[in-house]
Scaffold this active site. Sequence first.
Site, PDB file in Angstrom:
ATOM      1  N   ASP A  74     -62.545  10.732  40.194  1.00  0.00           N
ATOM      2  CA  ASP A  74     -62.438   9.399  40.777  1.00  0.00           C
ATOM      3  C   ASP A  74     -63.091   8.451  39.785  1.00  0.00           C
ATOM      4  O   ASP A  74     -64.317   8.448  39.626  1.00  0.00           O
ATOM      5  CB  ASP A  74     -63.162   9.368  42.131  1.00  0.00           C
ATOM      6  CG  ASP A  74     -63.131   7.992  42.784  1.00  0.00           C
ATOM      7  OD1 ASP A  74     -62.749   7.007  42.123  1.00  0.00           O
ATOM      8  OD2 ASP A  74     -63.512   7.891  43.963  1.00  0.00           O
ATOM      9  N   TYR A 166     -53.814  -7.847  42.634  1.00  0.00           N
ATOM     10  CA  TYR A 166     -53.343  -7.248  41.382  1.00  0.00           C
ATOM     11  C   TYR A 166     -53.488  -8.211  40.207  1.00  0.00           C
ATOM     12  O   TYR A 166     -53.961  -7.818  39.134  1.00  0.00           O
ATOM     13  CB  TYR A 166     -51.881  -6.829  41.545  1.00  0.00           C
ATOM     14  CG  TYR A 166     -51.362  -5.954  40.425  1.00  0.00           C
ATOM     15  CD1 TYR A 166     -51.751  -4.627  40.321  1.00  0.00           C
ATOM     16  CD2 TYR A 166     -50.482  -6.459  39.466  1.00  0.00           C
ATOM     17  CE1 TYR A 166     -51.280  -3.817  39.306  1.00  0.00           C
ATOM     18  CE2 TYR A 166     -50.000  -5.659  38.440  1.00  0.00           C
ATOM     19  CZ  TYR A 166     -50.404  -4.335  38.363  1.00  0.00           C
ATOM     20  OH  TYR A 166     -49.934  -3.539  37.347  1.00  0.00           O
ATOM     21  N   LYS A 170     -55.779  -7.557  36.908  1.00  0.00           N
ATOM     22  CA  LYS A 170     -55.219  -7.438  35.562  1.00  0.00           C
ATOM     23  C   LYS A 170     -55.662  -8.583  34.659  1.00  0.00           C
ATOM     24  O   LYS A 170     -55.785  -8.412  33.440  1.00  0.00           O
ATOM     25  CB  LYS A 170     -53.695  -7.344  35.640  1.00  0.00           C
ATOM     26  CG  LYS A 170     -53.210  -6.044  36.296  1.00  0.00           C
ATOM     27  CD  LYS A 170     -53.746  -4.801  35.593  1.00  0.00           C
ATOM     28  CE  LYS A 170     -53.200  -3.515  36.177  1.00  0.00           C
ATOM     29  NZ  LYS A 170     -53.694  -2.316  35.466  1.00  0.00           N
ATOM     30  N   THR A 201     -41.671   2.245  38.337  1.00  0.00           N
ATOM     31  CA  THR A 201     -42.585   3.332  38.684  1.00  0.00           C
ATOM     32  C   THR A 201     -42.624   3.482  40.198  1.00  0.00           C
ATOM     33  O   THR A 201     -42.086   2.657  40.938  1.00  0.00           O
ATOM     34  CB  THR A 201     -43.999   3.024  38.171  1.00  0.00           C
ATOM     35  OG1 THR A 201     -44.469   1.834  38.835  1.00  0.00           O
ATOM     36  CG2 THR A 201     -43.994   2.798  36.662  1.00  0.00           C
TER      37      THR A 201
END
Length: 261
Positions: A74, A166, A170, A201
């Site tokens: 992890d 997100y 990023k 993906t």
Amino acid sequence: MMKDVLPGVKQFDLTGKVAIVTGGSKGLGLAMAAGLASAGANLVLVSRNADECEKAAQELAQDFGVKAIGFAADITKQEQTEAMATAAIDTFGRIDILINSAGINIRGPIDELTLDEFTAVMDINVTGTWLSSKAVIPVMKQAGRGSIINLASTLGLVGLSNRTPYTASKGAVVQMTRALALELAPFNINVNAICPGPFLTAMNVPIADTEEGKKFVVGATALGRWGELREIQGAAIFLASDAATYMVGSMLTVDGGWTAR
């Protein structure tokens, strides 16, 4: 022949080098690991799922004739990222390359998302990148060389609605890359980031056939399609290789022309 071009030097050859790839059991991480293996690198594939990363390691070793191990960790836990680095040293005696590919994406309007969802994205995408880098840097400093490749995103450079966790994560990876590149350049450790655009993906399958996916993702690319996983491999090989020794703090976009508009 130009005097600065060394005859017989294969700039993209990674034979004998060792790469740790977090998130390396599937998706872009596995694709990049396969790319490095095709250039001769030995691998440590890291994910939370021991069976997945061990299976992926066995398959890449068989397919490309390299050595590869899986390691369950992890990456939001410092003791586990340190154990990851120790496993690489115990197995291979060196760490030349780190690809920070582990990441998650939770979508939705900000007023419908929970703080726990926002924190989960930041923990894996940002804290995990920081901790994994911290774990390998002492080894790279001692060796006097190394390459760290972070997986940022085009959404670290431009915005998209319903993506606050997100895009924030990023964007942080982009700035972390720049700061760490300046910090480690004196030690001959190159830090750069790949900024993928819309790759199909498992993370993106839920929106592939939606109006948003067709209009604001695929429709916004110059090529008008999702990226194929193999199309991320060249960027990873390049940044990991001696061909990229003058690349410091760069954001290499692989996005089908999305950010060119």
